[in-house]
Design an enzyme around this catalytic site. Sequence first.
Site, mmCIF file in Angstrom:
data_model
loop_
_atom_site.group_PDB
_atom_site.id
_atom_site.type_symbol
_atom_site.label_atom_id
_atom_site.label_comp_id
_atom_site.label_asym_id
_atom_site.label_seq_id
_atom_site.Cartn_x
_atom_site.Cartn_y
_atom_site.Cartn_z
ATOM 1 N N ASP A 74 0.948 -1.157 0.140
ATOM 2 C CA ASP A 74 0.119 -0.002 0.006
ATOM 3 C C ASP A 74 1.066 1.190 -0.019
ATOM 4 O O ASP A 74 2.163 1.124 -0.252
ATOM 5 C CB ASP A 74 -1.194 -0.022 1.166
ATOM 6 C CG ASP A 74 -0.297 0.123 2.434
ATOM 7 O OD1 ASP A 74 0.930 0.328 2.561
ATOM 8 O OD2 ASP A 74 -1.060 0.359 3.550
ATOM 9 N N CYS A 89 3.065 -3.222 3.973
ATOM 10 C CA CYS A 89 2.300 -1.956 4.527
ATOM 11 C C CYS A 89 2.929 -1.271 5.570
ATOM 12 O O CYS A 89 3.943 -1.519 5.813
ATOM 13 C CB CYS A 89 0.770 -2.498 4.750
ATOM 14 S SG CYS A 89 0.749 -3.748 6.168
ATOM 15 N N THR A 138 2.441 -1.577 8.791
ATOM 16 C CA THR A 138 3.012 -2.299 9.964
ATOM 17 C C THR A 138 3.104 -3.787 9.496
ATOM 18 O O THR A 138 3.825 -4.658 10.139
ATOM 19 C CB THR A 138 1.726 -2.224 10.979
ATOM 20 O OG1 THR A 138 0.709 -2.818 10.544
ATOM 21 C CG2 THR A 138 1.564 -1.167 11.578
ATOM 22 N N HIS A 161 10.103 -23.925 9.189
ATOM 23 C CA HIS A 161 8.741 -24.455 9.986
ATOM 24 C C HIS A 161 7.575 -24.321 9.371
ATOM 25 O O HIS A 161 6.783 -25.327 9.588
ATOM 26 C CB HIS A 161 8.972 -23.983 11.261
ATOM 27 C CG HIS A 161 10.189 -24.221 12.099
ATOM 28 N ND1 HIS A 161 10.148 -23.913 13.622
ATOM 29 C CD2 HIS A 161 11.386 -24.393 12.049
ATOM 30 C CE1 HIS A 161 11.539 -24.222 13.873
ATOM 31 N NE2 HIS A 161 11.991 -24.639 12.999
ATOM 32 N N HIS A 210 6.824 -30.739 11.067
ATOM 33 C CA HIS A 210 6.492 -29.452 10.290
ATOM 34 C C HIS A 210 5.293 -29.846 9.245
ATOM 35 O O HIS A 210 4.209 -28.767 9.182
ATOM 36 C CB HIS A 210 7.741 -28.721 9.955
ATOM 37 C CG HIS A 210 8.569 -28.369 10.820
ATOM 38 N ND1 HIS A 210 8.182 -27.574 12.017
ATOM 39 C CD2 HIS A 210 9.776 -28.323 10.935
ATOM 40 C CE1 HIS A 210 9.092 -27.366 12.866
ATOM 41 N NE2 HIS A 210 10.340 -27.830 12.234
HETATM 42 C C1 RB5 Z 1 -2.101 2.673 6.523
HETATM 43 O O1 RB5 Z 1 -2.076 3.740 7.305
HETATM 44 C C2 RB5 Z 1 -1.915 1.454 7.431
HETATM 45 O O2 RB5 Z 1 -2.922 1.350 8.209
HETATM 46 C C3 RB5 Z 1 -1.465 0.405 6.990
HETATM 47 O O3 RB5 Z 1 -0.216 0.407 5.954
HETATM 48 C C4 RB5 Z 1 -1.150 -1.045 7.541
HETATM 49 O O4 RB5 Z 1 -0.310 -0.493 8.609
HETATM 50 C C5 RB5 Z 1 -2.183 -1.705 8.131
HETATM 51 O O5 RB5 Z 1 -1.988 -2.705 8.841
#
Ligand code: RB5
Length: 147
Positions: free
Chosen positions: A8, A65, A67, A98, A134
């Site tokens: 994203d 993304c 996180t 694993h 596994h």
């Molecule tokens: C976008 O602001 C953020 O929420 C997205 O990149 C991600 O971290 C979502 O899990």
Amino acid sequence: MKIAIGADHGGFEHKEAIKKHLTERGFECKDFGTFSSEGTDYNDYAILVAKSVSSHEFDRGILICGTGVGMSIMANKVRGIRAALVHDLFTAEATRLHNDSNVLTMGARVIDIELAIKIADVWVDTEFSNEERHIRRISKIDHYKGE
Ligand code: RB5
């Protein structure tokens, strides 16, 4: 190895760098977007990449993304996908050995581009251990229907 890659807006710059690096290493990489830092929904790229792996069009997928969490939750909704959220080199290797993870997710707001590239390298270079315990555990994941 054919690798599908997506991000994203939060992961856009990391994606570009990882794609360039893996392409220079000789991997065939298809970029499923996003193609700018303009705000977008991680869900759409997670589904595109995950489906391209579950259909066996691509061998592995990489999703970034902010996180890595949204990407992993969404990708794991697709049948046959074992998406692993990874922010360190130990887990990058362990999840291949694993879990035979077929999608790697990372958070661009958690780790810098340099570490993300190192993680991607370890993850693509590590083969599944094929150890019986596994295989059994992965089979339990594959066969769980959910409630
Ligand atoms: C976008 O602001 C953020 O929420 C997205 O990149 C991600 O971290 C979502 O899990």
